[in-house]
Design a protein around this motif. Structure first.
Motif, PDB file in Angstrom:
ATOM      1  N   PRO A   6      15.407  -3.994  12.057  1.00 22.71           N
ATOM      2  CA  PRO A   6      14.123  -4.639  12.368  1.00 22.71           C
ATOM      3  C   PRO A   6      13.408  -5.108  11.115  1.00 22.71           C
ATOM      4  O   PRO A   6      13.750  -4.719  10.003  1.00 22.71           O
ATOM      5  CB  PRO A   6      13.351  -3.503  13.039  1.00 22.71           C
ATOM      6  N   GLY A   7      12.405  -5.946  11.311  1.00 28.06           N
ATOM      7  CA  GLY A   7      11.649  -6.468  10.188  1.00 28.06           C
ATOM      8  C   GLY A   7      10.760  -5.403   9.559  1.00 28.06           C
ATOM      9  O   GLY A   7      10.267  -4.492  10.230  1.00 28.06           O
ATOM     10  N   VAL A   8      10.562  -5.496   8.257  1.00 32.76           N
ATOM     11  CA  VAL A   8       9.713  -4.572   7.505  1.00 32.76           C
ATOM     12  C   VAL A   8       8.565  -5.387   6.920  1.00 32.76           C
ATOM     13  O   VAL A   8       8.790  -6.417   6.275  1.00 32.76           O
ATOM     14  CB  VAL A   8      10.507  -3.861   6.392  1.00 32.76           C
ATOM     15  N   TYR A   9       7.356  -4.893   7.152  1.00 32.75           N
ATOM     16  CA  TYR A   9       6.169  -5.668   6.775  1.00 32.75           C
ATOM     17  C   TYR A   9       5.253  -4.814   5.896  1.00 32.75           C
ATOM     18  O   TYR A   9       4.197  -4.355   6.320  1.00 32.75           O
ATOM     19  CB  TYR A   9       5.419  -6.133   8.024  1.00 32.75           C
ATOM     20  N   GLY A  10       5.669  -4.603   4.674  1.00 29.82           N
ATOM     21  CA  GLY A  10       4.842  -3.897   3.702  1.00 29.82           C
ATOM     22  C   GLY A  10       4.134  -4.887   2.797  1.00 29.82           C
ATOM     23  O   GLY A  10       4.771  -5.624   2.035  1.00 29.82           O
ATOM     24  N   ALA A  11       2.819  -4.926   2.856  1.00 30.08           N
ATOM     25  CA  ALA A  11       2.038  -5.923   2.116  1.00 30.08           C
ATOM     26  C   ALA A  11       1.480  -5.402   0.806  1.00 30.08           C
ATOM     27  O   ALA A  11       0.716  -6.113   0.147  1.00 30.08           O
ATOM     28  CB  ALA A  11       0.892  -6.426   2.991  1.00 30.08           C
ATOM     29  N   LEU A  12       1.836  -4.182   0.406  1.00 31.14           N
ATOM     30  CA  LEU A  12       1.288  -3.628  -0.830  1.00 31.14           C
ATOM     31  C   LEU A  12       1.604  -4.480  -2.061  1.00 31.14           C
ATOM     32  O   LEU A  12       0.735  -4.635  -2.923  1.00 31.14           O
ATOM     33  CB  LEU A  12       1.800  -2.206  -1.029  1.00 31.14           C
ATOM     34  N   PRO A  13       2.806  -5.064  -2.207  1.00 29.09           N
ATOM     35  CA  PRO A  13       3.048  -5.909  -3.386  1.00 29.09           C
ATOM     36  C   PRO A  13       2.081  -7.080  -3.496  1.00 29.09           C
ATOM     37  O   PRO A  13       1.616  -7.408  -4.593  1.00 29.09           O
ATOM     38  CB  PRO A  13       4.489  -6.395  -3.170  1.00 29.09           C
ATOM     39  N   PHE A  14       1.752  -7.686  -2.372  1.00 30.24           N
ATOM     40  CA  PHE A  14       0.852  -8.838  -2.399  1.00 30.24           C
ATOM     41  C   PHE A  14      -0.599  -8.414  -2.609  1.00 30.24           C
ATOM     42  O   PHE A  14      -1.353  -9.099  -3.310  1.00 30.24           O
ATOM     43  CB  PHE A  14       1.000  -9.620  -1.090  1.00 30.24           C
ATOM     44  N   ILE A  15      -0.981  -7.297  -2.013  1.00 21.72           N
ATOM     45  CA  ILE A  15      -2.337  -6.789  -2.234  1.00 21.72           C
ATOM     46  C   ILE A  15      -2.519  -6.390  -3.697  1.00 21.72           C
ATOM     47  O   ILE A  15      -3.550  -6.692  -4.324  1.00 21.72           O
ATOM     48  CB  ILE A  15      -2.620  -5.597  -1.296  1.00 21.72           C
ATOM     49  N   THR A  16      -1.506  -5.733  -4.259  1.00 24.02           N
ATOM     50  CA  THR A  16      -1.568  -5.351  -5.663  1.00 24.02           C
ATOM     51  C   THR A  16      -1.640  -6.559  -6.571  1.00 24.02           C
ATOM     52  O   THR A  16      -2.424  -6.594  -7.532  1.00 24.02           O
ATOM     53  CB  THR A  16      -0.341  -4.497  -6.020  1.00 24.02           C
ATOM     54  N   GLY A  17      -0.835  -7.582  -6.276  1.00 29.87           N
ATOM     55  CA  GLY A  17      -0.857  -8.796  -7.087  1.00 29.87           C
ATOM     56  C   GLY A  17      -2.205  -9.499  -7.043  1.00 29.87           C
ATOM     57  O   GLY A  17      -2.712  -9.964  -8.067  1.00 29.87           O
ATOM     58  N   SER A  30      -8.430 -11.533  15.807  1.00 25.63           N
ATOM     59  CA  SER A  30      -7.566 -11.355  16.975  1.00 25.63           C
ATOM     60  C   SER A  30      -6.100 -11.556  16.612  1.00 25.63           C
ATOM     61  O   SER A  30      -5.233 -10.800  17.073  1.00 25.63           O
ATOM     62  CB  SER A  30      -7.971 -12.330  18.079  1.00 25.63           C
ATOM     63  N   LYS A  31      -5.814 -12.542  15.780  1.00 24.52           N
ATOM     64  CA  LYS A  31      -4.424 -12.769  15.366  1.00 24.52           C
ATOM     65  C   LYS A  31      -3.952 -11.682  14.406  1.00 24.52           C
ATOM     66  O   LYS A  31      -2.801 -11.239  14.471  1.00 24.52           O
ATOM     67  CB  LYS A  31      -4.298 -14.134  14.703  1.00 24.52           C
ATOM     68  N   GLY A  32      -4.833 -11.262  13.496  1.00 24.43           N
ATOM     69  CA  GLY A  32      -4.422 -10.259  12.525  1.00 24.43           C
ATOM     70  C   GLY A  32      -4.252  -8.878  13.123  1.00 24.43           C
ATOM     71  O   GLY A  32      -3.316  -8.144  12.766  1.00 24.43           O
ATOM     72  N   LEU A  33      -5.121  -8.497  14.062  1.00 24.39           N
ATOM     73  CA  LEU A  33      -5.020  -7.169  14.675  1.00 24.39           C
ATOM     74  C   LEU A  33      -3.898  -7.077  15.691  1.00 24.39           C
ATOM     75  O   LEU A  33      -3.464  -5.970  16.023  1.00 24.39           O
ATOM     76  CB  LEU A  33      -6.350  -6.808  15.339  1.00 24.39           C
ATOM     77  N   SER A  34      -3.424  -8.221  16.199  1.00 24.65           N
ATOM     78  CA  SER A  34      -2.304  -8.174  17.152  1.00 24.65           C
ATOM     79  C   SER A  34      -1.035  -7.637  16.505  1.00 24.65           C
ATOM     80  O   SER A  34      -0.140  -7.143  17.201  1.00 24.65           O
ATOM     81  CB  SER A  34      -2.050  -9.575  17.714  1.00 24.65           C
ATOM     82  N   THR A  35      -0.949  -7.705  15.186  1.00 25.11           N
ATOM     83  CA  THR A  35       0.210  -7.128  14.491  1.00 25.11           C
ATOM     84  C   THR A  35       0.306  -5.632  14.752  1.00 25.11           C
ATOM     85  O   THR A  35       1.410  -5.089  14.899  1.00 25.11           O
ATOM     86  CB  THR A  35       0.099  -7.394  12.985  1.00 25.11           C
ATOM     87  N   PHE A  36      -0.827  -4.975  14.830  1.00 27.45           N
ATOM     88  CA  PHE A  36      -0.837  -3.521  14.980  1.00 27.45           C
ATOM     89  C   PHE A  36      -0.939  -3.093  16.447  1.00 27.45           C
ATOM     90  O   PHE A  36      -0.360  -2.070  16.825  1.00 27.45           O
ATOM     91  CB  PHE A  36      -2.008  -2.940  14.179  1.00 27.45           C
ATOM     92  N   PHE A  37      -1.651  -3.847  17.263  1.00 25.76           N
ATOM     93  CA  PHE A  37      -1.877  -3.427  18.651  1.00 25.76           C
ATOM     94  C   PHE A  37      -0.826  -3.965  19.621  1.00 25.76           C
ATOM     95  O   PHE A  37      -0.554  -3.343  20.643  1.00 25.76           O
ATOM     96  CB  PHE A  37      -3.274  -3.868  19.110  1.00 25.76           C
ATOM     97  N   GLN A  38      -0.234  -5.107  19.317  1.00 28.39           N
ATOM     98  CA  GLN A  38       0.762  -5.697  20.210  1.00 28.39           C
ATOM     99  C   GLN A  38       2.185  -5.552  19.685  1.00 28.39           C
ATOM    100  O   GLN A  38       3.100  -5.249  20.446  1.00 28.39           O
ATOM    101  CB  GLN A  38       0.456  -7.175  20.446  1.00 28.39           C
ATOM    102  N   ASP A  39       2.357  -5.791  18.393  1.00 29.88           N
ATOM    103  CA  ASP A  39       3.706  -5.768  17.824  1.00 29.88           C
ATOM    104  C   ASP A  39       4.139  -4.388  17.366  1.00 29.88           C
ATOM    105  O   ASP A  39       5.304  -4.190  17.025  1.00 29.88           O
ATOM    106  CB  ASP A  39       3.792  -6.748  16.646  1.00 29.88           C
ATOM    107  N   GLY A  40       3.221  -3.436  17.312  1.00 30.86           N
ATOM    108  CA  GLY A  40       3.584  -2.066  16.987  1.00 30.86           C
ATOM    109  C   GLY A  40       3.813  -1.786  15.515  1.00 30.86           C
ATOM    110  O   GLY A  40       4.386  -0.744  15.170  1.00 30.86           O
ATOM    111  N   VAL A  41       3.384  -2.692  14.627  1.00 30.71           N
ATOM    112  CA  VAL A  41       3.531  -2.442  13.193  1.00 30.71           C
ATOM    113  C   VAL A  41       2.485  -1.410  12.775  1.00 30.71           C
ATOM    114  O   VAL A  41       1.317  -1.491  13.152  1.00 30.71           O
ATOM    115  CB  VAL A  41       3.362  -3.739  12.393  1.00 30.71           C
ATOM    116  N   SER A  42       2.911  -0.437  12.011  1.00 32.00           N
ATOM    117  CA  SER A  42       2.008   0.614  11.567  1.00 32.00           C
ATOM    118  C   SER A  42       1.048   0.075  10.510  1.00 32.00           C
ATOM    119  O   SER A  42       1.449  -0.634   9.582  1.00 32.00           O
ATOM    120  CB  SER A  42       2.805   1.790  10.995  1.00 32.00           C
ATOM    121  N   LEU A  43      -0.231   0.407  10.659  1.00 28.81           N
ATOM    122  CA  LEU A  43      -1.227  -0.010   9.672  1.00 28.81           C
ATOM    123  C   LEU A  43      -0.942   0.631   8.321  1.00 28.81           C
ATOM    124  O   LEU A  43      -1.083  -0.021   7.277  1.00 28.81           O
ATOM    125  CB  LEU A  43      -2.628   0.371  10.153  1.00 28.81           C
ATOM    126  N   ARG A  44      -0.518   1.866   8.334  1.00 26.05           N
ATOM    127  CA  ARG A  44      -0.178   2.554   7.086  1.00 26.05           C
ATOM    128  C   ARG A  44       0.993   1.869   6.401  1.00 26.05           C
ATOM    129  O   ARG A  44       0.994   1.671   5.183  1.00 26.05           O
ATOM    130  CB  ARG A  44       0.157   4.018   7.393  1.00 26.05           C
TER     131      ARG A  44
END
Length: 311
Positions: free
Chosen positions: A83-94, A55-69
């Motif tokens: 606005p804030g930029v939330y790209g998690a690819l560097p951390f997923i790659t690491g 519920s907390k993790g999905l609220s980023t996409f459904f409530q805050d409007g951050v794109s899943l892509r």
């Protein structure tokens, strides 16, 4: 005891067993009720954790409007921008890079250690070597991180130059951390192998090494892979030891000697500095959701390998 003309006859008067049966009856029902309560409690806790993180993790996409892509494939992490930029690819790659490299380093070493303990010197292996390796599992992760910071990082700095912290240091520390876990599981799998299988191979004229790599390893391969997957699961969720040696730089590394970061590192470093319910906080919970999903993937892989091993 009663006296008769023919001699003595033992009169065995059995005591009533009803109280004993009632006692066993209530003990059985008490055990069933206690076990059922524990199982229900564990199920409730598990689903509660999954529901809360999801519920907390999905609220980023459904409530805050951050794109899943953008979140999965974005290379820029700047939550304080406007606005804030939330790209998690560097951390997923690491996380994936350090986990896979650690597994590649630890797996052959663990296999060789397990074979040495069970096939080469089984007596000393069970009494001395296996308990010593299992003790390594109890060492706190901060100790591994400190040793990596004091030994591995200076070694890489003296050999390759640069700061020494980065992906290489992180995967080396992780490989040492998961080595006891993988070795113990592999050794148990090799020890559980029927002795008749080895004796049959020797009876056909095979040498010890031919028996090992043509008979023993193919037979217990699913169990060996299970140990590797469990080691990867631990490595993927490790935070403190990797955080101390990887550099915690929010970019996709192009070299093993470059600084990087992992999902667990950015969560532990940033969670205390965010406000509950903010976009930044929800984005961190989305990373936790990614970790949870990957944990489920590792569990499913282990179950599939165990099923194959039973067959």
């Amino acid at each position: 005891m009663e006296q008769t003309e023919g001699g003595t006859v033992m009169n065995n008067k059995l005591k009533p067993r009803r109280p004993l049966r009632e006692k066993h009856y209530w003990e059985e029902w008490t055990g069933r009720i206690y076990t059922s309560i524990c199982v229900v409690f564990l199920i409730v806790v598990m689903f509660s954790i999954v529901y809360f993180v999801a519920s907390k993790g999905l609220s980023t996409f459904f409530q805050d409007g951050v794109s899943l892509r953008e979140f999965i494939f974005g290379k820029t992490w700047n939550p304080t921008g406007e606005p804030g930029v939330y790209g998690a690819l560097p951390f997923i790659t690491g996380s994936f890079t350090t986990t896979l490299l650690a597994a590649l380093i630890a797996s052959p070493l663990s296999l060789c250690a397990a074979l040495f303990m069970t096939e080469i010197v089984p007596g000393k292996g069970k009494k001395i070597l296996q308990p010593a390796i299992e003790l390594l599992s109890g060492i706190p992760s901060v100790v591994y991180g400190f040793i990596g910071l004091s030994v591995i990082v200076p070694m890489l700095r003296s050999i390759f130059g640069g700061p020494g912290i980065g992906i290489a240091a992180g995967c080396l520390v992780l490989s040492v951390m998961i080595l006891p876990t993988v070795t113990s599981i592999m050794a148990d799998a090799l020890s559980a192998l029927p002795k008749g299988l080895r004796e049959s191979s020797y009876a056909l004229g095979a040498t010890r090494w031919q028996t090992i790599y043509r008979v023993i390893i193919p037979t217990v391969l699913p169990a060996l892979l299970t140990g590797i997957v469990l080691g990867m699961a631990r490595a993927f969720g490790e935070a403190l030891a990797v955080q101390m040696v990887i550099g915690n730089a929010p970019h996709v590394p192009t070299s093993l000697l470059e600084s990087a970061s992992t999902l667990t590192s950015v969560i532990t470093l940033s969670m205390g500095n965010t406000t509950m319910g903010s976009v930044h906080n929800n984005a961190l919970w989305s990373m936790a959701l990614v970790l949870l999903v990957m944990t489920f993937v590792f569990v499913i892989l282990v179950r599939l390998l165990e099923r194959r091993n039973r067959v």
